[in-house]
Scaffold this active site. Structure first.
Site, short mmCIF file in Angstrom:
data_model
loop_
_atom_site.label_atom_id
_atom_site.label_comp_id
_atom_site.label_asym_id
_atom_site.label_seq_id
_atom_site.Cartn_x
_atom_site.Cartn_y
_atom_site.Cartn_z
N GLU A 133 -8.76 0.52 -3.20
CA GLU A 133 -9.72 0.50 -2.08
C GLU A 133 -10.69 1.66 -2.24
O GLU A 133 -10.26 2.80 -2.47
CB GLU A 133 -8.97 0.65 -0.76
CG GLU A 133 -8.09 -0.53 -0.43
CD GLU A 133 -7.32 -0.28 0.87
OE1 GLU A 133 -7.58 0.70 1.58
OE2 GLU A 133 -6.43 -1.08 1.15
N HIS A 137 -5.75 3.67 -1.79
CA HIS A 137 -7.09 3.96 -1.26
C HIS A 137 -7.46 5.37 -1.71
O HIS A 137 -6.84 6.34 -1.28
CB HIS A 137 -7.04 3.84 0.28
CG HIS A 137 -8.37 4.02 0.93
ND1 HIS A 137 -8.54 3.84 2.29
CD2 HIS A 137 -9.59 4.35 0.45
CE1 HIS A 137 -9.81 4.05 2.60
NE2 HIS A 137 -10.47 4.38 1.51
N GLY A 161 0.95 -1.50 4.43
CA GLY A 161 1.29 -0.13 4.06
C GLY A 161 2.12 0.62 5.07
O GLY A 161 3.35 0.75 4.92
N GLU A 179 -11.03 -9.44 2.61
CA GLU A 179 -9.79 -9.07 3.29
C GLU A 179 -10.13 -8.94 4.77
O GLU A 179 -11.01 -8.14 5.15
CB GLU A 179 -9.23 -7.75 2.75
CG GLU A 179 -7.94 -7.37 3.46
CD GLU A 179 -7.10 -6.35 2.71
OE1 GLU A 179 -7.16 -6.32 1.47
OE2 GLU A 179 -6.39 -5.59 3.37
N HIS A 201 -4.01 -4.63 7.58
CA HIS A 201 -4.14 -3.55 8.56
C HIS A 201 -3.24 -3.75 9.77
O HIS A 201 -3.34 -4.74 10.48
CB HIS A 201 -5.57 -3.33 9.06
CG HIS A 201 -5.73 -1.93 9.57
ND1 HIS A 201 -6.07 -0.88 8.74
CD2 HIS A 201 -5.49 -1.40 10.77
CE1 HIS A 201 -6.07 0.24 9.43
NE2 HIS A 201 -5.72 -0.05 10.67
N ASN A 244 0.85 -1.19 0.00
CA ASN A 244 0.00 0.00 0.00
C ASN A 244 0.89 1.25 0.00
O ASN A 244 1.70 1.44 0.91
CB ASN A 244 -0.89 -0.03 1.25
CG ASN A 244 -1.82 1.16 1.33
OD1 ASN A 244 -1.42 2.28 1.10
ND2 ASN A 244 -3.07 0.93 1.68
N ARG A 283 -7.23 12.54 1.01
CA ARG A 283 -6.14 13.00 1.88
C ARG A 283 -4.77 12.49 1.44
O ARG A 283 -3.75 13.06 1.81
CB ARG A 283 -6.40 12.61 3.33
CG ARG A 283 -6.35 11.14 3.60
CD ARG A 283 -6.48 10.85 5.07
NE ARG A 283 -7.83 11.08 5.55
CZ ARG A 283 -8.32 10.48 6.63
NH1 ARG A 283 -7.59 9.67 7.34
NH2 ARG A 283 -9.55 10.71 7.01
N THR A 325 -8.57 3.22 8.48
CA THR A 325 -9.78 2.39 8.44
C THR A 325 -9.89 1.60 9.74
O THR A 325 -9.10 0.70 10.00
CB THR A 325 -9.72 1.44 7.22
OG1 THR A 325 -9.21 2.16 6.11
CG2 THR A 325 -11.08 0.88 6.89
N ASP A 370 -0.17 4.47 -0.20
CA ASP A 370 -0.89 5.71 0.17
C ASP A 370 0.02 6.74 0.84
O ASP A 370 -0.09 7.94 0.61
CB ASP A 370 -2.03 5.41 1.15
CG ASP A 370 -3.18 4.68 0.50
OD1 ASP A 370 -3.25 4.67 -0.74
OD2 ASP A 370 -4.00 4.11 1.24
N HIS A 371 0.91 6.23 1.71
CA HIS A 371 1.68 7.18 2.51
C HIS A 371 2.85 7.82 1.77
O HIS A 371 3.48 8.74 2.28
CB HIS A 371 2.10 6.53 3.83
CG HIS A 371 0.87 6.20 4.65
ND1 HIS A 371 -0.03 7.18 5.02
CD2 HIS A 371 0.35 5.03 5.06
CE1 HIS A 371 -1.04 6.62 5.66
NE2 HIS A 371 -0.83 5.31 5.70
N ARG A 398 -9.57 7.96 -1.02
CA ARG A 398 -10.51 8.37 0.04
C ARG A 398 -11.43 9.48 -0.44
O ARG A 398 -11.06 10.27 -1.30
CB ARG A 398 -9.71 8.86 1.26
CG ARG A 398 -9.23 7.72 2.14
CD ARG A 398 -8.69 8.27 3.45
NE ARG A 398 -8.51 7.22 4.41
CZ ARG A 398 -9.42 6.85 5.30
NH1 ARG A 398 -10.57 7.47 5.38
NH2 ARG A 398 -9.19 5.87 6.13
#
Ligand code: PXP
Length: 240
Positions: free
Chosen positions: A70, A43, A214, A151, A192, A7, A49, A101, A9-10, A45
């Site tokens: 996602e 993801h 992630g 998941e 997660h 992941n 963000r 999440t 995202d960051h 969102r």
């Protein structure tokens, strides 16, 4: 072969902190695949963000890169997802004020909406997944809704392990759900809060075919580099 989904995202979180272009999530997506990830997860969102629509579009256009997008059940997000055509989608709950999440979907409450979304993606030959808590009822509902995969939210297990508390009940719950899903021909994924230790614990459950990781992976890369960290996770998943 257990698959590792990374992941990213960051990477976008870091870019957005400056409001400029670096570090580039598109470069990260290509790089992560090159150094051994089996797929990448992003993801989109509702509040954008981290990953934005332009990122999602560009990342889904990268050749030979399986992308797991996602999404929440928000109709605008579903519309964008159908347009950018990822390889896979994972439907997740979304709460505007949450930091991340926090739990799985409420399938009982949202079954009609989710079933409709699943059928839209299936028509486009896009693999579908539902992010759920380790609950036997939710596995059964996922089957009824026609999802290809589930998941399992591993946040609770991860927190128990990290705080050195007894995690056997939660692990057994995840194991039981994984076996049931597998028996119902639903592919099982986990994600997660995973780090090396929690991934190692969960990798013993042979029904789990994919791990999506992630925050820890990207954070650890600050010290050891993406290449080394991905290699370490792949080693853990290889050993089982
Ligand atoms: N899988 C899903 C469905 C998620 O929503 C998240 C968090 O965005 C992850 C995996 C990755 O979790 P983490 O960043 O804690 O590794």
């Amino acid at each position: 072969m257990i698959r590792l989904g990374v992941n990213i995202d960051h990477v976008a979180t870091l870019r957005n902190a400056r409001g400029e272009l670096h570090p580039d999530p598109i470069k990260a997506a290509k790089f992560v695949k090159k150094i051994g990830a089996d797929s990448i997860t992003i993801h989109l969102r509702e509040d954008r963000r981290h990953i934005n629509d332009k990122d999602a579009k560009k990342i889904c256009q990268i050749k030979n890169l399986p992308v797991n997008l996602e999404i929440s059940t928000n109709y605008r997000i579903v519309k964008v997802a159908l347009k950018v055509k990822p390889s896979f989608i994972c439907i997740v709950p979304e709460n505007r004020k949450e930091i991340t999440t926090e739990g799985g979907l409420n399938l009982k409450k949202n079954s009609f909406k989710i079933k409709k979304i699943i059928s839209k993606f299936k028509k486009e030959n896009i693999r579908t997944s539902l992010f759920i808590n380790p609950s036997v009822d939710d596995i059964k509902i996922s089957k009824k809704l026609g999802s290809d995969c589930v998941e399992i939210h591993t946040g609770k297990l991860s927190n128990l392990i990290k705080s050195k508390k007894d995690y056997s009940n939660e692990l057994n719950r995840i194991k039981k759900c994984s076996i049931l899903a597998d028996n119902l021909s639903i592919e099982v994924h986990a994600g997660h809060g995973l780090d090396y230790k929690t991934t190692k614990v969960l990798s013993k459950i042979k029904q789990i075919k994919e791990f999506n990781i992630g925050h820890y992976l990207i954070g650890e890369s600050i010290f050891y580099g993406l290449k080394n960290v991905i290699k370490n996770f792949k080693e853990i998943l290889k050993k089982k």
